[in-house]
Write an enzyme that holds these catalytic residues in place. Structure first.
Site, PDB file in Angstrom:
ATOM      1  N   ASP A 170       0.849  -1.189   0.000  1.00 29.68           N
ATOM      2  CA  ASP A 170       0.000   0.000   0.000  1.00 29.68           C
ATOM      3  C   ASP A 170       0.884   1.238   0.000  1.00 29.68           C
ATOM      4  OD1 ASP A 170      -2.455  -1.415  -0.034  1.00 29.68           O
ATOM      5  OD2 ASP A 170      -2.198  -1.856   2.095  1.00 29.68           O
ATOM      6  N   LYS A 227       1.069  -8.226  -2.514  1.00 23.58           N
ATOM      7  CA  LYS A 227      -0.277  -7.858  -2.966  1.00 23.58           C
ATOM      8  C   LYS A 227      -0.253  -6.454  -3.556  1.00 23.58           C
ATOM      9  CE  LYS A 227      -3.867  -6.557  -0.158  1.00 23.58           C
ATOM     10  NZ  LYS A 227      -4.545  -5.395  -0.764  1.00 23.58           N
ATOM     11  N   ASP A 243      -5.039  -7.600  -6.433  1.00 22.18           N
ATOM     12  CA  ASP A 243      -6.260  -7.416  -5.625  1.00 22.18           C
ATOM     13  C   ASP A 243      -7.110  -6.303  -6.229  1.00 22.18           C
ATOM     14  OD1 ASP A 243      -8.102  -7.234  -3.538  1.00 22.18           O
ATOM     15  OD2 ASP A 243      -6.723  -6.207  -2.181  1.00 22.18           O
ATOM     16  N   LEU A 244      -7.766  -6.627  -7.369  1.00 16.70           N
ATOM     17  CA  LEU A 244      -8.584  -5.615  -8.054  1.00 16.70           C
ATOM     18  C   LEU A 244     -10.080  -5.873  -7.888  1.00 16.70           C
ATOM     19  CD1 LEU A 244      -6.478  -5.005 -11.310  1.00 16.70           C
ATOM     20  CD2 LEU A 244      -6.440  -3.749  -9.137  1.00 16.70           C
ATOM     21  N   ASP A 261     -18.393  -7.348 -12.585  1.00 20.20           N
ATOM     22  CA  ASP A 261     -18.952  -6.813 -13.834  1.00 20.20           C
ATOM     23  C   ASP A 261     -19.686  -7.964 -14.509  1.00 20.20           C
ATOM     24  OD1 ASP A 261     -19.299  -5.223 -16.238  1.00 20.20           O
ATOM     25  OD2 ASP A 261     -17.501  -4.103 -15.666  1.00 20.20           O
ATOM     26  N   ILE A 262     -20.105  -7.770 -15.764  1.00 22.15           N
ATOM     27  CA  ILE A 262     -20.786  -8.863 -16.459  1.00 22.15           C
ATOM     28  C   ILE A 262     -19.777  -9.983 -16.728  1.00 22.15           C
ATOM     29  CG2 ILE A 262     -22.551  -7.350 -17.460  1.00 22.15           C
ATOM     30  CD1 ILE A 262     -21.014  -7.493 -20.124  1.00 22.15           C
ATOM     31  N   PRO A 263     -20.287 -11.236 -16.853  1.00 28.26           N
ATOM     32  CA  PRO A 263     -19.369 -12.388 -16.966  1.00 28.26           C
ATOM     33  C   PRO A 263     -18.300 -12.225 -18.033  1.00 28.26           C
ATOM     34  CG  PRO A 263     -21.596 -13.170 -16.600  1.00 28.26           C
ATOM     35  CD  PRO A 263     -21.713 -11.672 -16.770  1.00 28.26           C
ATOM     36  N   ASN A 264     -18.672 -11.779 -19.222  1.00 29.73           N
ATOM     37  CA  ASN A 264     -17.703 -11.697 -20.319  1.00 29.73           C
ATOM     38  C   ASN A 264     -16.576 -10.726 -19.995  1.00 29.73           C
ATOM     39  OD1 ASN A 264     -16.958 -12.365 -23.115  1.00 29.73           O
ATOM     40  ND2 ASN A 264     -17.373 -10.182 -23.470  1.00 29.73           N
ATOM     41  N   THR A 265     -16.940  -9.596 -19.382  1.00 29.27           N
ATOM     42  CA  THR A 265     -15.937  -8.574 -19.052  1.00 29.27           C
ATOM     43  C   THR A 265     -14.996  -9.060 -17.961  1.00 29.27           C
ATOM     44  OG1 THR A 265     -17.445  -6.829 -19.726  1.00 29.27           O
ATOM     45  CG2 THR A 265     -15.677  -6.200 -18.217  1.00 29.27           C
ATOM     46  N   THR A 296     -15.491  -6.101   4.810  1.00 34.61           N
ATOM     47  CA  THR A 296     -15.538  -5.963   6.274  1.00 34.61           C
ATOM     48  C   THR A 296     -15.883  -4.540   6.700  1.00 34.61           C
ATOM     49  OG1 THR A 296     -13.157  -5.680   6.250  1.00 34.61           O
ATOM     50  CG2 THR A 296     -13.972  -7.865   6.825  1.00 34.61           C
ATOM     51  N   GLN A 348      -6.935  -1.188  12.069  1.00 34.95           N
ATOM     52  CA  GLN A 348      -7.628  -2.471  12.164  1.00 34.95           C
ATOM     53  C   GLN A 348      -8.243  -2.582  13.554  1.00 34.95           C
ATOM     54  OE1 GLN A 348      -8.064  -4.492   9.679  1.00 34.95           O
ATOM     55  NE2 GLN A 348      -6.332  -4.323   8.266  1.00 34.95           N
ATOM     56  N   GLY A 392       0.241  -5.794   5.949  1.00 38.37           N
ATOM     57  CA  GLY A 392       0.798  -4.575   5.391  1.00 38.37           C
ATOM     58  C   GLY A 392       1.744  -3.893   6.353  1.00 38.37           C
ATOM     59  N   ARG A 393       1.193  -2.915   7.087  1.00 40.15           N
ATOM     60  CA  ARG A 393       2.034  -2.029   7.874  1.00 40.15           C
ATOM     61  C   ARG A 393       2.970  -2.678   8.889  1.00 40.15           C
ATOM     62  NH1 ARG A 393      -3.193   1.561   8.619  1.00 40.15           N
ATOM     63  NH2 ARG A 393      -3.961  -0.562   8.320  1.00 40.15           N
TER      64      ARG A 393
HETATM   65  O1  C5P Z   1      -1.482  -2.557   6.844  1.00 38.92           O
HETATM   66  P1  C5P Z   1      -2.471  -3.675   7.013  1.00 38.92           P
HETATM   67  O2  C5P Z   1      -1.868  -4.962   7.514  1.00 38.92           O
HETATM   68  O3  C5P Z   1      -3.675  -3.244   7.835  1.00 38.92           O
HETATM   69  O4  C5P Z   1      -2.971  -3.946   5.527  1.00 38.92           O
HETATM   70  C1  C5P Z   1      -3.981  -4.878   5.273  1.00 38.92           C
HETATM   71  C2  C5P Z   1      -4.263  -4.957   3.813  1.00 38.92           C
HETATM   72  O5  C5P Z   1      -5.377  -5.811   3.614  1.00 38.92           O
HETATM   73  C3  C5P Z   1      -4.628  -3.625   3.144  1.00 38.92           C
HETATM   74  O6  C5P Z   1      -4.193  -3.687   1.784  1.00 38.92           O
HETATM   75  C4  C5P Z   1      -6.147  -3.634   3.219  1.00 38.92           C
HETATM   76  O7  C5P Z   1      -6.734  -2.874   2.185  1.00 38.92           O
HETATM   77  C5  C5P Z   1      -6.458  -5.113   3.029  1.00 38.92           C
HETATM   78  N1  C5P Z   1      -7.745  -5.532   3.572  1.00 38.92           N
HETATM   79  C6  C5P Z   1      -8.078  -5.389   4.906  1.00 38.92           C
HETATM   80  N2  C5P Z   1      -9.294  -5.806   5.363  1.00 38.92           N
HETATM   81  C7  C5P Z   1     -10.179  -6.325   4.513  1.00 38.92           C
HETATM   82  C8  C5P Z   1      -9.864  -6.477   3.172  1.00 38.92           C
HETATM   83  C9  C5P Z   1      -8.616  -6.054   2.720  1.00 38.92           C
HETATM   84  O8  C5P Z   1      -7.286  -4.930   5.697  1.00 38.92           O
HETATM   85  N3  C5P Z   1     -11.323  -6.743   4.976  1.00 38.92           N
END
Ligand code: C5P
Length: 231
Positions: free
Chosen positions: A13, A35, A62-63, A67-71, A121, A191, A211-212
């Site tokens: 991130d 990711k 992680d995108l 969308d519609i199935p074909n896309t 979440t 979190q 992440g962090r």
């Molecule tokens: O820095 P941290 O460990 O909180 O990063 C968690 C990663 O997981 C981030 O990219 C966040 O967008 C992603 N994520 C999340 N909770 C979710 C879904 C995705 O923290 N429910």
């Protein structure tokens, strides 16, 4: 593919390529996967993903396609052509969308893993009722995880607090990818409901998105090694 024996997926991130690569160059493909999410992908595009793949990392793109199935099938094929290891879609896109994505990926020589997002979440009970879902978020997570499994997907993204319930209701090789993971000594950041890496694995997680605790550590490689050693 699947370079790493560690379940850790480091969430990149970052707002720009220099800061992302400064971190990546301290890590190793044998110790983690990476990711790439919507921010970095929208700024840097597919070339950045190919750079990470070229450095030997397994990349989770992680995108969260919806969308519609074909896309969605075509977008998944495009992601596969970048050499990613895992990608995801929203289960609420429906069975036909998920099946179309799986069918398209099955034509690739190295089929990436395809997992589903169930209920974000960030959504509470009132939020999901407002968009027409009934019951609790937890009920809907289980319902959509079952739908993803029956559509042939490889797993779901879920909270480690949901992992045991999903694990109990899905096939044993269904992959549970869990963010919301914090080493006992780390800051919670934003979190709220977290588990330690070891507890999340115990609860049934297959992969931990972290992440962090790594990216903001004074010594990211040591932070990653400490997490791996705790498992
Ligand atoms: O820095 P941290 O460990 O909180 O990063 C968690 C990663 O997981 C981030 O990219 C966040 O967008 C992603 N994520 C999340 N909770 C979710 C879904 C995705 O923290 N429910």
């Amino acid at each position: 593919m699947s370079m790493s024996s560690s379940p850790v997926i480091v969430a990149l991130d970052f707002p720009d390529q220099d800061s992302a690569l400064a971190l990546v160059d301290q890590l190793q493909p044998s110790l983690c996967r990476l990711k790439v999410g919507k921010e970095l992908f929208t700024r840097l595009g597919p070339a950045f993903v190919e750079t990470l793949v070229g450095k030997g990392f397994d990349v989770f793109l992680d995108l969260k396609f919806h969308d519609i199935p074909n896309t969605v099938a075509a977008a998944c094929e495009a992601a596969a052509d970048l050499g990613v290891w895992m990608m995801n879609v929203h289960a609420s896109g429906g069975r036909r969308m998920m099946e179309a994505a799986m069918e398209r990926l099955a034509t690739k020589s190295h089929r990436p893993l395809l997992i589903a997002v169930t209920i974000l979440t960030s959504l509470g009970e009132e939020d999901i009722h407002e968009i027409g879902f009934q019951g609790t978020p937890a009920d809907n997570v289980l319902r959509l995880a079952a739908l993803a499994e029956s559509a042939g997907l490889d797993g779901v993204v879920c909270s480690p607090l949901e992992a045991a319930a999903i694990r109990a209701r899905t096939r044993s090789d269904f992959q549970l990818v869990t963010p919301g993971v914090r080493p006992a000594t780390a800051s919670l950041d934003d979190q709220k409901r977290v588990m330690t890496p070891a507890d999340a694995m115990q609860a049934g997680s297959s992969y931990l998105v972290i992440g962090r605790p790594v990216t903001a550590a004074a010594d990211p490689l040591q932070a990653l090694r400490d997490i791996n050693a705790s498992l």
